[in-house]
Motif scaffolding. Structure first.
Motif, PDB file in Angstrom:
ATOM      1  N   TYR A  31       0.835  -1.209   0.000  1.00  0.00           N
ATOM      2  CA  TYR A  31       0.000   0.000   0.000  1.00  0.00           C
ATOM      3  C   TYR A  31       0.870   1.259   0.000  1.00  0.00           C
ATOM      4  CZ  TYR A  31      -4.668  -2.038   0.391  1.00  0.00           C
ATOM      5  OH  TYR A  31      -5.857  -2.682   0.130  1.00  0.00           O
ATOM      6  N   VAL A  34       1.753   1.728  -3.612  1.00  0.00           N
ATOM      7  CA  VAL A  34       0.609   2.169  -4.433  1.00  0.00           C
ATOM      8  C   VAL A  34       0.532   3.693  -4.475  1.00  0.00           C
ATOM      9  CG1 VAL A  34      -1.914   2.306  -4.457  1.00  0.00           C
ATOM     10  CG2 VAL A  34      -0.811   0.100  -4.113  1.00  0.00           C
ATOM     11  N   GLU A  62      -2.640   0.749 -12.830  1.00  0.00           N
ATOM     12  CA  GLU A  62      -2.408  -0.301 -11.833  1.00  0.00           C
ATOM     13  C   GLU A  62      -3.380  -1.475 -12.050  1.00  0.00           C
ATOM     14  OE1 GLU A  62      -3.125   1.076  -7.814  1.00  0.00           O
ATOM     15  OE2 GLU A  62      -2.731  -0.898  -6.974  1.00  0.00           O
ATOM     16  N   GLU A 145      -2.975  -6.857  -6.169  1.00  0.00           N
ATOM     17  CA  GLU A 145      -4.357  -7.333  -6.092  1.00  0.00           C
ATOM     18  C   GLU A 145      -4.403  -8.839  -5.821  1.00  0.00           C
ATOM     19  OE1 GLU A 145      -7.383  -5.000  -6.463  1.00  0.00           O
ATOM     20  OE2 GLU A 145      -5.565  -4.256  -5.548  1.00  0.00           O
ATOM     21  N   GLY A 148      -3.842  -9.223  -2.330  1.00  0.00           N
ATOM     22  CA  GLY A 148      -5.034  -8.840  -1.556  1.00  0.00           C
ATOM     23  C   GLY A 148      -5.995 -10.008  -1.383  1.00  0.00           C
ATOM     24  N   SER A 152      -6.786 -12.262   2.099  1.00  0.00           N
ATOM     25  CA  SER A 152      -8.153 -12.479   2.593  1.00  0.00           C
ATOM     26  C   SER A 152      -8.392 -13.965   2.821  1.00  0.00           C
ATOM     27  CB  SER A 152      -9.184 -11.954   1.583  1.00  0.00           C
ATOM     28  OG  SER A 152      -9.048 -10.576   1.455  1.00  0.00           O
ATOM     29  N   GLU A 171      -5.703  -6.241   9.540  1.00  0.00           N
ATOM     30  CA  GLU A 171      -4.879  -6.306   8.318  1.00  0.00           C
ATOM     31  C   GLU A 171      -5.051  -5.016   7.506  1.00  0.00           C
ATOM     32  OE1 GLU A 171      -4.365  -6.453   4.253  1.00  0.00           O
ATOM     33  OE2 GLU A 171      -6.292  -7.328   4.767  1.00  0.00           O
ATOM     34  N   MET A 172      -6.313  -4.591   7.384  1.00  0.00           N
ATOM     35  CA  MET A 172      -6.559  -3.353   6.624  1.00  0.00           C
ATOM     36  C   MET A 172      -6.005  -2.147   7.376  1.00  0.00           C
ATOM     37  SD  MET A 172     -10.259  -3.944   4.846  1.00  0.00           S
ATOM     38  CE  MET A 172     -11.072  -5.021   5.979  1.00  0.00           C
ATOM     39  N   ARG A 176      -3.563   0.639   6.016  1.00  0.00           N
ATOM     40  CA  ARG A 176      -3.830   2.093   6.071  1.00  0.00           C
ATOM     41  C   ARG A 176      -2.646   2.843   6.687  1.00  0.00           C
ATOM     42  NH1 ARG A 176      -7.268   0.149   3.263  1.00  0.00           N
ATOM     43  NH2 ARG A 176      -9.386  -0.317   3.942  1.00  0.00           N
ATOM     44  N   TYR A 267     -15.538   1.839  -3.562  1.00  0.00           N
ATOM     45  CA  TYR A 267     -14.085   1.986  -3.645  1.00  0.00           C
ATOM     46  C   TYR A 267     -13.651   2.919  -4.786  1.00  0.00           C
ATOM     47  CZ  TYR A 267     -12.702  -1.315   0.005  1.00  0.00           C
ATOM     48  OH  TYR A 267     -12.465  -1.921   1.207  1.00  0.00           O
ATOM     49  N   PHE A 271     -10.297   5.103  -3.549  1.00  0.00           N
ATOM     50  CA  PHE A 271      -8.899   5.034  -3.996  1.00  0.00           C
ATOM     51  C   PHE A 271      -8.569   6.059  -5.101  1.00  0.00           C
ATOM     52  CE2 PHE A 271      -8.932   0.702  -1.990  1.00  0.00           C
ATOM     53  CZ  PHE A 271      -7.998   1.013  -1.011  1.00  0.00           C
ATOM     54  N   TRP A 367     -15.741  -7.122   3.568  1.00  0.00           N
ATOM     55  CA  TRP A 367     -14.914  -8.310   3.276  1.00  0.00           C
ATOM     56  C   TRP A 367     -15.282  -9.513   4.122  1.00  0.00           C
ATOM     57  CZ3 TRP A 367     -13.289  -7.502  -1.303  1.00  0.00           C
ATOM     58  CH2 TRP A 367     -12.979  -6.210  -1.711  1.00  0.00           C
ATOM     59  N   PHE A 387     -12.835  -8.365  -6.577  1.00  0.00           N
ATOM     60  CA  PHE A 387     -11.718  -7.461  -6.889  1.00  0.00           C
ATOM     61  C   PHE A 387     -11.736  -7.091  -8.379  1.00  0.00           C
ATOM     62  CE2 PHE A 387      -8.005  -7.523  -3.647  1.00  0.00           C
ATOM     63  CZ  PHE A 387      -8.879  -7.416  -2.588  1.00  0.00           C
ATOM     64  N   GLN A 390     -14.386  -4.644  -8.986  1.00  0.00           N
ATOM     65  CA  GLN A 390     -13.933  -3.406  -8.339  1.00  0.00           C
ATOM     66  C   GLN A 390     -12.822  -2.739  -9.159  1.00  0.00           C
ATOM     67  OE1 GLN A 390     -10.851  -3.741  -5.614  1.00  0.00           O
ATOM     68  NE2 GLN A 390     -11.832  -2.575  -3.975  1.00  0.00           N
ATOM     69  N   LEU A 394     -11.761   1.011 -10.385  1.00  0.00           N
ATOM     70  CA  LEU A 394     -10.504   1.640  -9.948  1.00  0.00           C
ATOM     71  C   LEU A 394      -9.640   2.032 -11.146  1.00  0.00           C
ATOM     72  CD1 LEU A 394      -9.459  -0.496  -6.834  1.00  0.00           C
ATOM     73  CD2 LEU A 394     -10.884   1.533  -6.961  1.00  0.00           C
TER      74      LEU A 394
HETATM   75  N1  LIG Z   1      -7.368  -8.440   2.364  1.00  0.00           N
HETATM   76  C1  LIG Z   1      -7.799  -7.180   1.992  1.00  0.00           C
HETATM   77  C2  LIG Z   1      -9.238  -7.051   1.645  1.00  0.00           C
HETATM   78  C3  LIG Z   1      -9.419  -5.946   0.701  1.00  0.00           C
HETATM   79  C4  LIG Z   1      -9.049  -4.610   1.254  1.00  0.00           C
HETATM   80  C5  LIG Z   1      -9.331  -3.488   0.330  1.00  0.00           C
HETATM   81  N2  LIG Z   1      -8.505  -3.549  -0.870  1.00  0.00           N
HETATM   82  C6  LIG Z   1      -9.007  -3.635  -2.094  1.00  0.00           C
HETATM   83  O1  LIG Z   1     -10.205  -3.658  -2.256  1.00  0.00           O
HETATM   84  C7  LIG Z   1      -8.097  -3.718  -3.272  1.00  0.00           C
HETATM   85  N3  LIG Z   1      -8.698  -4.503  -4.300  1.00  0.00           N
HETATM   86  C8  LIG Z   1      -7.857  -2.360  -3.862  1.00  0.00           C
HETATM   87  C9  LIG Z   1      -6.645  -1.765  -3.347  1.00  0.00           C
HETATM   88  C10 LIG Z   1      -6.324  -0.533  -4.159  1.00  0.00           C
HETATM   89  C11 LIG Z   1      -4.953  -0.111  -3.874  1.00  0.00           C
HETATM   90  N4  LIG Z   1      -4.079  -0.983  -4.557  1.00  0.00           N
HETATM   91  C12 LIG Z   1      -9.057  -2.241   1.142  1.00  0.00           C
HETATM   92  O2  LIG Z   1      -9.981  -1.780   1.832  1.00  0.00           O
HETATM   93  O3  LIG Z   1      -7.933  -1.753   1.109  1.00  0.00           O
END
Ligand SMILES: NCCCC[C@H](NC(=O)[C@@H](N)CCCCN)C(=O)O
Length: 466
Positions: A31, A34, A62, A145, A148, A152, A171-172, A176, A267, A271, A367, A387, A390, A394
């Motif tokens: 992150y 990113v 990305e 991704e 990610g 999960s 984890e999130m 952050r 999202y 983002f 999630w 994803f 999503q 994004l």
């Molecule tokens: N294990 C993580 C669950 C998802 C967390 C979520 N992230 C996303 O949705 C990603 N697909 C997008 C991230 C964009 C930046 N690369 C989150 O809330 O961060």
């Protein structure tokens, strides 16, 4: 007859939280990478000639390969090969993509280094540095991704029946913290010595290698868990029976698709906004990039503090669907403030904190709701499909926002490039676009809550049964 019940590694709280910290560290550095260029839009405009459209294109890049199908393949790989293989592959892709991106924006490349001529020969409106950086970011995006969805699935594997939503929330939260760290460090590292966009990217690129190593350590623990549960993965076989034809089930489940649609709408207003936020604050408040970054970095911190708390609340009390609704309302309010209210630092801080609260409510609830809708053997693919949907948003929204910014501000990009004093973008149109996404997410949230009530998915129920 006495039956011995073997204690598994994830029955130890210390072991499972250590596993979480290891995999979350990979995401933390991911992150950071990113958003390493997000606070440097202005410096990219002046030092590399990237205008808002180019910056938006870079932001969307990305996700390009993921949208082109990589994420679906990633989900299949995850369900077939398991979390260890997929995690290591994804962390390696992140490192490889970061190396390409660093090279793309380096002085050496921009001054005619290897490949410069080729990258200057097509789409000549876009600087060669941006094209190669986009390529690197595309490769990195596949890795991040894929990581990610792997993380999960790994959390579900290690925490089912335990503190699953709290673990996802933590984890999130750690991810952050990575965003906070990069918004704090990136402008500072860029300004060490003569201003440079390369320095922060290279530094965070090196940190990504540490993320690869922490995942490697996690694989040792995960192998032990598999040995204890007798999972076939220990013998190098698929962890669970998964058939590609099962994917059809995901695409025909109305509720699953509603969650995916809510995810893309929500999202897409987070983002992509994050990528433009520093510049928006800089333009609206007439402050420097560093000062704007200092305000914006509190957004991930708000989310960081609250997400695990809300995850824990969800584990014990439930109310997931209500949290999704509330998150969408707060996000819409915040974007409308940025669009319509004359900004002062106090209003900006308040709106950012509001957005941070929203960004805890939705991820904390969204999630952990997926395992309630989809069985475990399809979980990797389920996360991948969400994803994937999503990622379409994004990818598209940074491009749409960059373009709308350019179109609604004729001549401003040129003024900024020429260093005209006081030249700044008006962000009303982009912020209204983000607000519309919030309203649509709210309407879908209402629909989801009604579906949950009539079909009994248990989205409002706690994860831990007493
Ligand atoms: N294990 C993580 C669950 C998802 C967390 C979520 N992230 C996303 O949705 C990603 N697909 C997008 C991230 C964009 C930046 N690369 C989150 O809330 O961060």
């Amino acid at each position: 007859m006495t039956e011995t019940i073997q204690r598994k590694i994830n029955d130890s709280a210390f072991a499972r939280w250590t596993a979480l910290v290891l995999i979350a560290s990979t995401m933390f550095f991911g992150y950071m990478f990113v958003d390493v260029l997000s606070p440097l839009k202005n410096l990219l405009e002046t030092s590399r000639g990237w205008n808002s459209t180019v910056f938006g294109l870079y932001g969307g890049s990305e996700f390009i390969l993921n949208v082109c199908g990589f994420l679906i393949v990633a989900g299949i790989i995850l369900d077939k090969m398991g979390v260890r293989f997929t995690g290591l592959l994804s962390a390696s892709l992140m490192v490889a993509g970061a190396a390409v991106k660093t090279y793309g924006i380096s002085e050496y490349f921009c001054q005619g280094g290897f490949g410069f001529e080729f990258f200057s020969s097509f789409l000549t409106d876009i600087p060669a540095s941006a094209k190669l950086a986009c390529l690197g970011f595309m490769i990195f995006g596949c890795g991040t991704e894929m990581a990610g969805i792997t993380v999960s699935k790994a959390i579900v594997k290690w925490f089912t029946g335990k503190e699953m939503a709290l673990a996802m929330g933590l984890e999130m939260a750690i991810a952050r913290l990575g965003v906070f760290a990069v918004f704090s460090l990136s402008p500072w590292v860029a300004e060490l010595g003569s201003p440079s966009v390369v320095r922060p990217v290279a530094v965070v690129g090196v940190l990504l290698c540490i993320g690869l190593l922490t995942f490697l350590v996690f694989t040792v623990m995960d192998r032990k868990l598999d040995r204890q549960t007798g999972a076939a993965a220990a013998a190098g076989e698929p962890e669970e029976q998964f058939k590609v034809s099962d994917l059809r089930r995901l695409f025909t489940s109305g509720t699953f698709l509603t969650v995916a649609a809510l995810c893309v709408l929500y999202y897409s207003a987070i983002f992509p906004f994050q990528r433009f936020a520093t510049d928006m604050l800089q333009s609206n408040l007439g402050i420097t990039a560093k000062q704007a970054s200092d305000i914006f970095r509190w957004f991930p911190i708000g989310a960081m503090v609250l997400t695990p708390l809300l995850g824990s609340y969800l584990d014990h009390r439930g109310k997931g669907a209500t949290m999704l609704l509330l998150g969408a309302i707060l996000m819409t309010a915040c974007h409308l403030i940025f669009a319509l209210v004359p900004l002062t630092p106090l209003i900006a801080y308040s709106a950012i904190i509001l957005l941070g609260i929203s960004f805890s409510l939705v991820p904390a609830a969204l999630w952990p709701s997926v395992p309630k809708l989809i069985e475990n053997r399809l979980l990797g693919s389920a996360y991948a499909v969400i994803f994937w949907i999503q990622n379409i948003g994004l990818m598209a929204f940074p491009i749409i926002i960059g373009w709308s910014l350019n179109v609604s501000n004729p001549g401003v990009a040129e003024q900024i490039k020429e260093g005209v004093e006081g030249a700044a973008y008006n962000y009303t149109v982009p912020m209204l676009i983000f607000s519309c996404l919030g309203i649509a997410a709210f309407l879908l949230g209402l629909w989801l809550k009604a579906q949950d009530r009539s079909k009994g998915y248990g989205l409002e129920l706690p994860n831990i049964k007493k």
